[in-house]
Design an enzyme around this catalytic site. Structure first.
Site, mmCIF file in Angstrom:
data_model
loop_
_atom_site.group_PDB
_atom_site.id
_atom_site.type_symbol
_atom_site.label_atom_id
_atom_site.label_comp_id
_atom_site.label_asym_id
_atom_site.label_seq_id
_atom_site.Cartn_x
_atom_site.Cartn_y
_atom_site.Cartn_z
ATOM 1 N N HIS A 66 -12.818 36.428 1.073
ATOM 2 C CA HIS A 66 -14.062 36.520 1.840
ATOM 3 C C HIS A 66 -15.252 36.385 0.892
ATOM 4 O O HIS A 66 -15.508 37.257 0.063
ATOM 5 C CB HIS A 66 -14.091 37.864 2.579
ATOM 6 C CG HIS A 66 -15.196 37.995 3.571
ATOM 7 N ND1 HIS A 66 -15.332 39.109 4.380
ATOM 8 C CD2 HIS A 66 -16.228 37.176 3.900
ATOM 9 C CE1 HIS A 66 -16.395 38.957 5.146
ATOM 10 N NE2 HIS A 66 -16.956 37.791 4.863
ATOM 11 N N GLY A 73 34.898 48.188 -1.029
ATOM 12 C CA GLY A 73 33.947 47.256 -1.626
ATOM 13 C C GLY A 73 33.344 47.808 -2.897
ATOM 14 O O GLY A 73 32.584 47.128 -3.575
ATOM 15 N N GLY A 74 33.707 49.058 -3.222
ATOM 16 C CA GLY A 74 33.218 49.687 -4.449
ATOM 17 C C GLY A 74 34.367 49.968 -5.386
ATOM 18 O O GLY A 74 34.910 49.063 -6.021
ATOM 19 N N LYS A 75 34.805 51.260 -5.428
ATOM 20 C CA LYS A 75 35.877 51.640 -6.344
ATOM 21 C C LYS A 75 37.090 52.236 -5.641
ATOM 22 O O LYS A 75 38.141 52.387 -6.257
ATOM 23 C CB LYS A 75 35.340 52.642 -7.366
ATOM 24 C CG LYS A 75 34.232 52.077 -8.235
ATOM 25 C CD LYS A 75 33.629 53.137 -9.142
ATOM 26 C CE LYS A 75 32.486 52.559 -9.965
ATOM 27 N NZ LYS A 75 31.821 53.577 -10.803
ATOM 28 N N LYS A 89 18.107 9.175 -8.323
ATOM 29 C CA LYS A 89 17.865 10.155 -9.388
ATOM 30 C C LYS A 89 18.406 9.581 -10.685
ATOM 31 O O LYS A 89 19.574 9.209 -10.780
ATOM 32 C CB LYS A 89 18.530 11.492 -9.079
ATOM 33 C CG LYS A 89 18.126 12.572 -10.069
ATOM 34 C CD LYS A 89 18.723 13.908 -9.721
ATOM 35 C CE LYS A 89 18.107 14.999 -10.577
ATOM 36 N NZ LYS A 89 18.119 14.694 -12.014
ATOM 37 N N ARG A 100 26.203 45.828 -4.623
ATOM 38 C CA ARG A 100 26.740 45.951 -5.976
ATOM 39 C C ARG A 100 26.857 44.557 -6.583
ATOM 40 O O ARG A 100 26.869 43.555 -5.872
ATOM 41 C CB ARG A 100 28.122 46.625 -5.951
ATOM 42 C CG ARG A 100 28.124 48.034 -5.379
ATOM 43 C CD ARG A 100 29.541 48.504 -5.077
ATOM 44 N NE ARG A 100 29.554 49.853 -4.502
ATOM 45 C CZ ARG A 100 29.828 50.955 -5.181
ATOM 46 N NH1 ARG A 100 30.106 50.870 -6.472
ATOM 47 N NH2 ARG A 100 29.829 52.139 -4.592
ATOM 48 N N SER A 107 27.579 58.712 7.775
ATOM 49 C CA SER A 107 28.077 57.383 8.126
ATOM 50 C C SER A 107 28.934 56.821 7.002
ATOM 51 O O SER A 107 28.922 57.319 5.873
ATOM 52 C CB SER A 107 26.909 56.429 8.427
ATOM 53 O OG SER A 107 26.054 56.327 7.295
ATOM 54 N N ASP A 129 37.505 59.146 2.531
ATOM 55 C CA ASP A 129 36.994 58.215 1.522
ATOM 56 C C ASP A 129 37.569 58.633 0.174
ATOM 57 O O ASP A 129 37.186 59.665 -0.379
ATOM 58 C CB ASP A 129 35.465 58.263 1.518
ATOM 59 C CG ASP A 129 34.845 57.375 0.457
ATOM 60 O OD1 ASP A 129 35.582 56.663 -0.253
ATOM 61 O OD2 ASP A 129 33.605 57.403 0.324
#
Length: 840
Positions: free
Chosen positions: A42, A705-707, A238, A778, A768, A669
């Site tokens: 402005h 998906g982790g350990k 190219k 990760r 959850s 878990d």
């Protein structure tokens, strides 16, 4: 609480019969579900920037005298002013003299914003944290109210430390990008002031007029894309060579590389040919090539020509004329610049100067033909575009194969009959300011006897004792290595790059010396560039559409380790929406969001908190009293919309919306000490399954998906939250009592040293678990994947699959579903089960 007339002060200050500013009388309808953001430049009594965020139906506004800054160390004063109507975000024009705010206004930036906390509470308390997703500004920011005295509330606008931050001494976004994102306007200077040069639209039908000869014109660079874009484009082959700029002043020719190195003495035949054009004050742009017997550019032959002093074989293929005989043509349309260049070169077929012809074929057919001929690809240039000295979306490249430069970081000794070197070890610099050099793999094929000898001779003087890499790869990957200073580049083609950033099936094409090593960060295909004039339909530049959702900044890296972009993540969720929605559709959903990717700040969000995502459902606030509404995702649109707003992981409750007070599953878990071998995790999973078998409960498995591993146990909706959590805790404690050397029932790293924590805490109301087929935030972007119990022994890790390898996993299943029986499993917690666990 918002005012009943939030625009009263705005309207009081303006006479809408005289000013072109929007009145705000007709509220703007929100069709995107996103919160708008804009910055307007402005030029009033003093030049300043107006920073605006949509909230509660208006634009909350601050005047920022010095404008936003990308440097977290710089605080910019922001004076809060009256709310503006939503339509003001699109306003550009001139406010008449004598009226409030008289002067010119342009939209300097615009996009969407996301509050990171409750925005109303933040405004009230004086600290608003948010993420921007604009064309110029992005990442996390803060508005912090100060104690400075003034007629109006005074704040500081501060950039957070994240991947979008840049130091002011290296990049001033206000100077580098001064123009409108809406119309490509720039503010004209007041009398006696100098204007920053504007990026104006290309002109047609007239030149730029007589202007001083530029000392240097940096070349325009092409952006890599995966497919031809829509719109009007011209295509050329190219060329596999070296970029070269030619400066001609008073008939004297200088040949300069893209980085300004003078190669005139190395190419006397080109100097002579260019002098023969009879030009006095011009700049030409082109590529150095050597053609093979079949007329194809041969990069190795080009290198050999330089090495062996046979420069007369080198051709200079010209494709642009940014400055011609005192006329600056950079703002003239592409086709007019090229028409002038073609006329200059007409009738010079035997000359080493050639014109890069425009090819009329469909770009897909053209690319296919180029690939069959063994060429590198094609270049597309947007008709009507200006010449810009930077990498541009007006120039694009489509490649036949994955091919790029790498930094040589070492070499191995040859074996058998091979001489000089075995393989080259390669690296790439990270694209951030730290410029970390990471390992990118090896190349051992594509060499000739001569190139092996030449490479060894070039590398021996660069030998060093220690690795130049930020992280040294394991010896089993590299073998015995002679490390070298990271100064020499080579060009390599390859079949693929693994999720760890390692190239496979690599072929050496030659050494390069036309750019600094630290510029080599690798290339990632982008989506097609936006159409000219499409900005009004989009809240940000460089967008793509997936599942009907526009993805802003599609090439922003979510995971630099595998060069995974925001668009790739969105496309994954669109492709596998049906799998994800099995778990998400009927449950409250929580999000793990990372607007700056996995390397930036990650935060967990389970409530709406003014977050607007296209297609997402905000549940009845009575389900979670005292908080903003919970979230529900029912469609692919909502799923991809969440990715657009920075979501990476999706987590679900253990109860469905059919009865949120009666869980329909519990989760165990298995969370290991990171030092434990994977074999211990498999054993723990089998032992846990055996216990569940003894209890008469069937569990369904997925990798975390982790350990670790997740065991999901379906239940009939008969038990309350406390009862289910108590039962899961009883299982955890029972395993820990039976095998204390293997299991722990107490959370915390100290309590699971050498053990596996059987985490039962995810069974509380509101807790959850990551959803099946959700990506994890990760490195490598692994996915939580359902598996058969019979597959346990063959699993290689909890992160075995990622967003790129999941398709192969699903192909191997050939329609078999490890969880096919999940929905039909009927079981409940009984008194006998509790007694078995010592809870009778």
């Amino acid at each position: 609480m918002p005012s009943s007339k939030p625009l009263a002060e705005y309207a009081r200050k303006r006479d809408f019969r005289q000013t072109p500013e929007p009145s705000g009388r007709k509220p703007r309808k929100d069709s995107t579900g996103l919160l708008r953001y804009c910055v307007q430049k402005h030029d009033a009594s003093r030049l300043h920037y107006d920073f605006r965020l949509e909230l509660d139906g208006t634009l909350k506004s601050w005047a920022v005298p010095k404008g936003p800054c990308l440097d977290p160390a710089v605080k910019r004063l922001a004076v809060q002013v009256e709310d503006h109507p939503l339509d003001y975000a699109d306003f550009e024009g001139s406010i008449p003299q004598g009226h409030y705010g008289a002067g010119d206004v342009i939209v300097w930036d615009r996009g969407a914003w996301t509050p990171l906390d409750d925005p109303r509470e933040g405004l009230e308390k004086g600290h608003l944290s948010f993420a921007l997703d604009g064309e110029k500004l992005s990442g996390r920011w803060h508005l912090i109210r100060t104690n400075l005295r003034g007629k109006q509330s005074q704040w500081f606008l501060v950039k957070a430390k994240d991947g979008e931050a840049r130091s002011l001494d290296r990049f001033d976004v206000l100077k580098e990008r001064p123009d409108s994102v809406l119309s490509e306007r720039t503010l004209l200077p007041r009398h006696g002031e100098a204007a920053t040069p504007a990026a104006r639209p290309a002109r047609r039908g007239k030149s730029g007029g007589k202007t001083p000869m530029p000392e240097w014109i940096a070349p325009e660079l092409a952006s890599l894309v995966e497919q031809p874009p829509r719109g009007e484009w011209a295509y050329e082959l190219k060329l596999d060579g070296y970029r070269l700029m030619s400066r001609i002043e008073d008939g004297h020719v200088r040949l300069l590389t893209r980085n300004g190195h003078d190669w005139t003495e190395r190419l006397p035949h080109l100097e002579k040919a260019l002098a023969g054009l009879g030009l006095q004050r011009s700049w030409l742009d082109g590529e150095l090539v050597v053609l093979d017997e079949e007329g194809r550019p041969d990069f190795q032959a080009l290198q050999n020509a330089f090495e062996e002093g046979r420069g007369e074989n080198i051709l200079y293929v010209l494709f642009d004329l940014p400055y011609h005989e005192g006329e600056d043509l950079r703002d003239v349309a592409l086709e007019e610049r090229r028409a002038r260049l073609e006329a200059l070169l007409e009738g010079r077929d035997e000359d080493p100067l050639r014109f890069s012809a425009t090819l009329a074929e469909d770009p897909r057919d053209l690319l296919a033909s180029a690939c069959k001929l063994g060429l590198e690809g094609v270049i597309g240039k947007r008709l009507g575009s200006a010449y810009r000295s930077r990498r541009s979306n007006d120039w694009i490249k489509l490649k036949c194969q994955l091919r790029q430069e790498f930094v040589i970081v070492g070499y191995t000794e040859p074996k058998g009959s091979r001489r000089h070197i075995g393989a080259l070890l390669l690296g790439l610099y990270s694209p951030d300011e730290e410029r970390r050099l990471r390992y990118a793999g090896k190349v051992g094929s594509g060499f000739t006897a001569a190139s092996l000898k030449k490479v060894r001779e070039r590398l021996e003087p660069l030998a060093v004792r220690s690795s130049p890499l930020a992280k040294v790869p394991p010896a089993r990957e590299t073998g015995s290595v002679q490390w070298v200073r990271p100064q020499q580049l080579c060009e390599v083609s390859y079949a693929q790059m693994t999720r760890g950033g390692i190239i496979r099936q690599a072929v050496f094409h030659g050494l390069r010396e036309d750019k600094p090593a630290r510029e080599v960060t690798g290339e990632r295909p982008a989506g097609p560039p936006p159409l000219r004039g499409a900005r009004k339909a989009s809240a940000g530049a460089s967008r793509a559409a997936t599942a009907g959702v526009r993805i802003s900044h599609p090439q922003r890296l979510i995971d630099p380790s595998i060069q995974a972009s925001k668009l790739e993540l969105a496309e994954f969720h669109a492709r596998y929406a049906d799998l994800l929605l099995r778990d998400l559709r009927e449950r409250p959903v929580s999000l793990v969001r990372g607007p700056d990717g996995i390397g930036g700040e990650l935060f967990f969000q389970k409530h709406a908190a003014r977050l607007k995502i296209p297609g997402i459902v905000q549940l009845d606030p009575a389900l979670d009293p005292g908080h903003p509404p919970l979230l529900q995702i029912r469609s692919a649109e909502a799923l991809v919309g969440a990715v657009q707003m920075g979501s990476i992981e999706f987590h679900t409750w253990n109860a469905s919306l059919a009865n949120l007070e009666r869980p329909d599953r519990f989760v165990l878990d298995l969370d290991p000490d990171p030092a434990l071998p994977w074999k211990r995790m498999l054993e723990a999973t089998q032992l846990s399954l055996t216990l569940l078998d003894e209890l008469g409960l069937r569990a369904f498995l997925k990798t975390s998906g982790g350990k670790g591993m997740h065991l999901l146990v379906p239940l009939e909706r008969r038990h309350g939250w406390d009862e289910v959590k108590d039962f899961a805790q009883a299982i955890s404690q029972h395993l820990a009592r039976l095998m204390p050397e293997r299991f722990s029932a107490v959370s915390g790293p100290r309590n699971r040293v050498g053990k596996i924590f059987v985490d039962y805490l995810r069974n509380s109301r509101g807790a959850s678990t990551v959803a099946a087929y959700s990506v994890r935030a990760r490195e490598g972007l692994p996915v939580s994947v359902p598996v058969f119990r019979e597959e346990l022994d063959s699993l290689q890790g909890a992160n075995q699959w990622n967003l790129r390898s999941l398709p192969q996993r699903l192909d191997e299943l050939a329609g078999d579903d490890p969880w096919a029986d999940y929905a039909g499993t009927r079981q409940r917690i009984s008194a006998a089960m509790r007694r078995q666990l010592g809870r009778g």
